[in-house]
Design a protein around this motif. Sequence first.
Motif, PDB file in Angstrom:
ATOM      1  N   UNK A 185       0.802  -1.211   0.000  1.00  0.00           N
ATOM      2  CA  UNK A 185       0.000   0.000   0.000  1.00  0.00           C
ATOM      3  C   UNK A 185       0.832   1.257   0.000  1.00  0.00           C
ATOM      4  N   UNK A 186       0.219   2.400  -0.299  1.00  0.00           N
ATOM      5  CA  UNK A 186       0.961   3.669  -0.340  1.00  0.00           C
ATOM      6  C   UNK A 186       1.534   4.020   1.028  1.00  0.00           C
ATOM      7  N   UNK A 187       2.633   4.783   0.994  1.00  0.00           N
ATOM      8  CA  UNK A 187       3.251   5.209   2.237  1.00  0.00           C
ATOM      9  C   UNK A 187       4.253   4.221   2.799  1.00  0.00           C
ATOM     10  N   UNK A 188       4.544   3.139   2.068  1.00  0.00           N
ATOM     11  CA  UNK A 188       5.533   2.172   2.525  1.00  0.00           C
ATOM     12  C   UNK A 188       6.840   2.347   1.765  1.00  0.00           C
ATOM     13  N   UNK A 189       7.938   2.077   2.435  1.00  0.00           N
ATOM     14  CA  UNK A 189       9.256   2.092   1.811  1.00  0.00           C
ATOM     15  C   UNK A 189      10.079   0.966   2.413  1.00  0.00           C
ATOM     16  N   UNK A 190      10.265  -0.109   1.654  1.00  0.00           N
ATOM     17  CA  UNK A 190      11.084  -1.228   2.103  1.00  0.00           C
ATOM     18  C   UNK A 190      12.537  -0.920   1.764  1.00  0.00           C
ATOM     19  N   UNK A 191      13.432  -1.052   2.747  1.00  0.00           N
ATOM     20  CA  UNK A 191      14.820  -0.644   2.567  1.00  0.00           C
ATOM     21  C   UNK A 191      15.801  -1.799   2.511  1.00  0.00           C
ATOM     22  N   UNK A 192      15.450  -2.959   3.084  1.00  0.00           N
ATOM     23  CA  UNK A 192      16.402  -4.069   3.078  1.00  0.00           C
ATOM     24  C   UNK A 192      15.643  -5.377   3.219  1.00  0.00           C
ATOM     25  N   UNK A 193      16.275  -6.462   2.742  1.00  0.00           N
ATOM     26  CA  UNK A 193      15.678  -7.789   2.799  1.00  0.00           C
ATOM     27  C   UNK A 193      16.784  -8.810   2.966  1.00  0.00           C
ATOM     28  N   UNK A 194      16.501  -9.879   3.689  1.00  0.00           N
ATOM     29  CA  UNK A 194      17.456 -10.977   3.811  1.00  0.00           C
ATOM     30  C   UNK A 194      16.688 -12.268   4.067  1.00  0.00           C
TER      31      UNK A 194
END
Length: 378
Positions: A185-194
């Motif tokens: 949804x809007x307003x999300x910002x994913x910065x890292x994944x592992x």
Amino acid sequence: MRTGPLIRLAVISVVTAMTALLVPAAVAAPAPRETGRTPEWEVSSAGRLTWGSHLRSVTAAGRNAAWAVGSQSAADSGQEGVLLRWDGRGWDEDRAPGLPEADHWISVSAAAPDDVWAYGWKGQEDLTAHFDGHRWQRMPLPEVPEGASHGSLAELATVPGGAWLAGDRYISVHVGGAWHTTDLGPGHSIRDIQAVSTRNVWVVGASWAPGEDVQPVAKRWNGFSWEDEPPSEARLRLVHLYAESRNSLWAIGDVVPAGENGSEYRLLHWDGQRWQEVPAPLEGLLPQAINGDGRGGLWITGDPEGWEGPPVYWHHDGRRWTEVRGDMVTGGATQAYSIADLAPIGRTGRLWAVGSYSLLDGQGGANSYELIQRSTRR
């Protein structure tokens, strides 16, 4: 491994254009330092690409298989993507057939020597590619609404049996030969994944709504759906993570106190039930990456404020932090070392680090060149 790539890519382009006017293309990059001792972080490769080069992501699939990606200046004054491969003896551009052209390679992740994914951009379009041990193949992108993408902040994570691509508001998983996408949804910002396994994949970032404080985001893929496990603190944005196991997650977050300027970074640990802040040497530091060494040790790297010396790393052995400075490149005046990503080399206790450094020309100009270091700690 990471400031905002949209900003970073723009900055790199501007710096490249400016330094092209200041430094002749014929200026040779320095060679790795040769010393009589073995440093705890040694230069493995440096200055072999063109000026304006920078590496952003690194991954390893054993002692003799590793990949690093980024970009370098092209003959037409633009940028071209770079994908390098370690074969156990040295680093060189990956010459396996089928690799698509890219202006920037953003992220790379290897589940095995014959299962490697790369994500990048060509023009205004993003792209993914897969290596099967013999050749690269451009792969279909995850389906997202027209005009949308995972963005230039996107990161890849792979384990045998699956691959994940996360960025902005979208998280996509590739299983069974097809992508499946979750829209946060809007307003999300994913910065890292592992990814630790197909049932233990973590993403971190932040979310916000008009008129409300930023909220941290931490989600775990359990094999079927995403579970929310965020810290409770408001105005906290999680930017880097290291997933050690099902019940051990390390994350670095930044907090901008209300009414103040600048960021305050914190190290947090999740033990499977709750989050707890852990003392760490983050004051005056712009953290760039965090990872483990496969033997219980933890590494953090970043840019100390005002620092122009060699790369700086901090190691935690479970009891205390130790500052470790990486080896410098010789052959000219260098400064502004920057490490962008860390990757463990299996369970050897060693890691790869990639980024860039600046070479001064003695006339007020500077160029950036790619840098690869390897830890010697076992």
